[in-house]
Design a protein around this motif. Structure first.
Motif, PDB file in Angstrom:
ATOM      1  N   LEU A  96       2.875   5.115   0.399  1.00 24.10           N
ATOM      2  CA  LEU A  96       2.498   5.497   1.758  1.00 24.10           C
ATOM      3  C   LEU A  96       2.572   4.319   2.720  1.00 24.10           C
ATOM      4  CD1 LEU A  96      -0.464   7.877   0.882  1.00 24.10           C
ATOM      5  CD2 LEU A  96       1.779   8.541   1.799  1.00 24.10           C
ATOM      6  N   LEU A  97       2.275   3.135   2.228  1.00 29.02           N
ATOM      7  CA  LEU A  97       2.418   1.934   3.052  1.00 29.02           C
ATOM      8  C   LEU A  97       3.891   1.647   3.326  1.00 29.02           C
ATOM      9  CD1 LEU A  97       0.995  -0.570   4.345  1.00 29.02           C
ATOM     10  CD2 LEU A  97       1.446  -1.725   2.172  1.00 29.02           C
ATOM     11  N   ALA A  98       4.715   1.702   2.297  1.00 31.97           N
ATOM     12  CA  ALA A  98       6.143   1.394   2.429  1.00 31.97           C
ATOM     13  C   ALA A  98       6.857   2.387   3.337  1.00 31.97           C
ATOM     14  CB  ALA A  98       6.801   1.369   1.047  1.00 31.97           C
ATOM     15  N   THR A  99       6.393   3.633   3.357  1.00 33.61           N
ATOM     16  CA  THR A  99       7.022   4.648   4.204  1.00 33.61           C
ATOM     17  C   THR A  99       6.333   4.776   5.557  1.00 33.61           C
ATOM     18  OG1 THR A  99       5.680   6.383   3.177  1.00 33.61           O
ATOM     19  CG2 THR A  99       7.872   5.987   2.233  1.00 33.61           C
ATOM     20  N   LYS A 100       5.425   3.839   5.832  1.00 30.55           N
ATOM     21  CA  LYS A 100       4.721   3.767   7.111  1.00 30.55           C
ATOM     22  C   LYS A 100       3.872   5.006   7.404  1.00 30.55           C
ATOM     23  CE  LYS A 100       8.132   0.643   9.137  1.00 30.55           C
ATOM     24  NZ  LYS A 100       7.702  -0.540   8.591  1.00 30.55           N
ATOM     25  N   LYS A 101       3.425   5.686   6.369  1.00 28.48           N
ATOM     26  CA  LYS A 101       2.499   6.810   6.529  1.00 28.48           C
ATOM     27  C   LYS A 101       1.069   6.284   6.652  1.00 28.48           C
ATOM     28  CE  LYS A 101       5.726   9.893   5.758  1.00 28.48           C
ATOM     29  NZ  LYS A 101       6.482  10.366   6.884  1.00 28.48           N
ATOM     30  N   LEU A 102       0.821   5.106   6.082  1.00 27.08           N
ATOM     31  CA  LEU A 102      -0.461   4.424   6.195  1.00 27.08           C
ATOM     32  C   LEU A 102      -0.220   3.011   6.681  1.00 27.08           C
ATOM     33  CD1 LEU A 102      -2.377   5.331   2.886  1.00 27.08           C
ATOM     34  CD2 LEU A 102      -2.798   6.222   5.179  1.00 27.08           C
ATOM     35  N   SER A 103      -1.207   2.469   7.354  1.00 28.01           N
ATOM     36  CA  SER A 103      -1.145   1.081   7.789  1.00 28.01           C
ATOM     37  C   SER A 103      -1.902   0.220   6.783  1.00 28.01           C
ATOM     38  CB  SER A 103      -1.751   0.984   9.187  1.00 28.01           C
ATOM     39  OG  SER A 103      -2.687  -0.017   9.294  1.00 28.01           O
ATOM     40  N   SER A 104      -1.555  -1.047   6.719  1.00 30.34           N
ATOM     41  CA  SER A 104      -2.220  -1.948   5.775  1.00 30.34           C
ATOM     42  C   SER A 104      -3.669  -2.209   6.168  1.00 30.34           C
ATOM     43  CB  SER A 104      -1.465  -3.269   5.672  1.00 30.34           C
ATOM     44  OG  SER A 104      -1.494  -3.941   6.909  1.00 30.34           O
ATOM     45  N   SER A 105      -4.058  -1.798   7.344  1.00 33.89           N
ATOM     46  CA  SER A 105      -5.447  -1.978   7.768  1.00 33.89           C
ATOM     47  C   SER A 105      -6.234  -0.666   7.739  1.00 33.89           C
ATOM     48  CB  SER A 105      -5.493  -2.592   9.166  1.00 33.89           C
ATOM     49  OG  SER A 105      -4.857  -1.756  10.093  1.00 33.89           O
ATOM     50  N   SER A 106      -5.617   0.412   7.232  1.00 34.05           N
ATOM     51  CA  SER A 106      -6.320   1.694   7.219  1.00 34.05           C
ATOM     52  C   SER A 106      -7.351   1.750   6.097  1.00 34.05           C
ATOM     53  CB  SER A 106      -5.337   2.858   7.093  1.00 34.05           C
ATOM     54  OG  SER A 106      -4.939   3.046   5.766  1.00 34.05           O
ATOM     55  N   ARG A 107      -8.417   2.439   6.382  1.00 32.62           N
ATOM     56  CA  ARG A 107      -9.497   2.591   5.401  1.00 32.62           C
ATOM     57  C   ARG A 107      -9.031   3.339   4.171  1.00 32.62           C
ATOM     58  NH1 ARG A 107     -14.133   4.256   9.775  1.00 32.62           N
ATOM     59  NH2 ARG A 107     -14.200   2.228  10.799  1.00 32.62           N
ATOM     60  N   ILE A 108      -8.245   4.378   4.372  1.00 30.35           N
ATOM     61  CA  ILE A 108      -7.793   5.195   3.231  1.00 30.35           C
ATOM     62  C   ILE A 108      -6.903   4.368   2.298  1.00 30.35           C
ATOM     63  CG2 ILE A 108      -5.797   6.246   4.384  1.00 30.35           C
ATOM     64  CD1 ILE A 108      -8.135   8.088   2.002  1.00 30.35           C
TER      65      ILE A 108
END
Length: 82
Positions: free
Chosen positions: A19-31
């Motif tokens: 999800l990080l690599a596909t930019k669905k999540l940010s590296s600073s997101s809680r999830i």
């Protein structure tokens, strides 16, 4: 049971990275940090059950990094700085 918990942990860590690599999540997101924390706990539990000490150590470090990220995310920081 430890195998199932370990595989769930692996699934969480790999999913978080995907999800990080596909930019669905940010590296600073809680999830993202929560997925890494729970994943490290799951894999660490399996490693403990098997007596795999290096794996226990690496997952303990992984969990500590995730806790730090969660701390920063809940404080409202836009970046996770070291």
């Amino acid at each position: 049971m430890d195998e199932i918990i370990g595989w769930i942990g692996v699934g969480l860590v790999v999913s978080a990275y995907f999800l990080l690599a596909t930019k669905k999540l940010s590296s600073s997101s809680r999830i993202y940090h929560l997925m890494n924390l729970l994943g490290a706990i799951g894999v660490g539990f399996n490693a403990f059950a098997k007596g795999a000490n290096p794996n226990i150590g690496s997952n303990a470090i992984w969990a500590l990094i995730a806790l730090y990220g969660l701390y920063k995310a809940f404080r409202g920081s836009k970046r996770v700085d070291f």
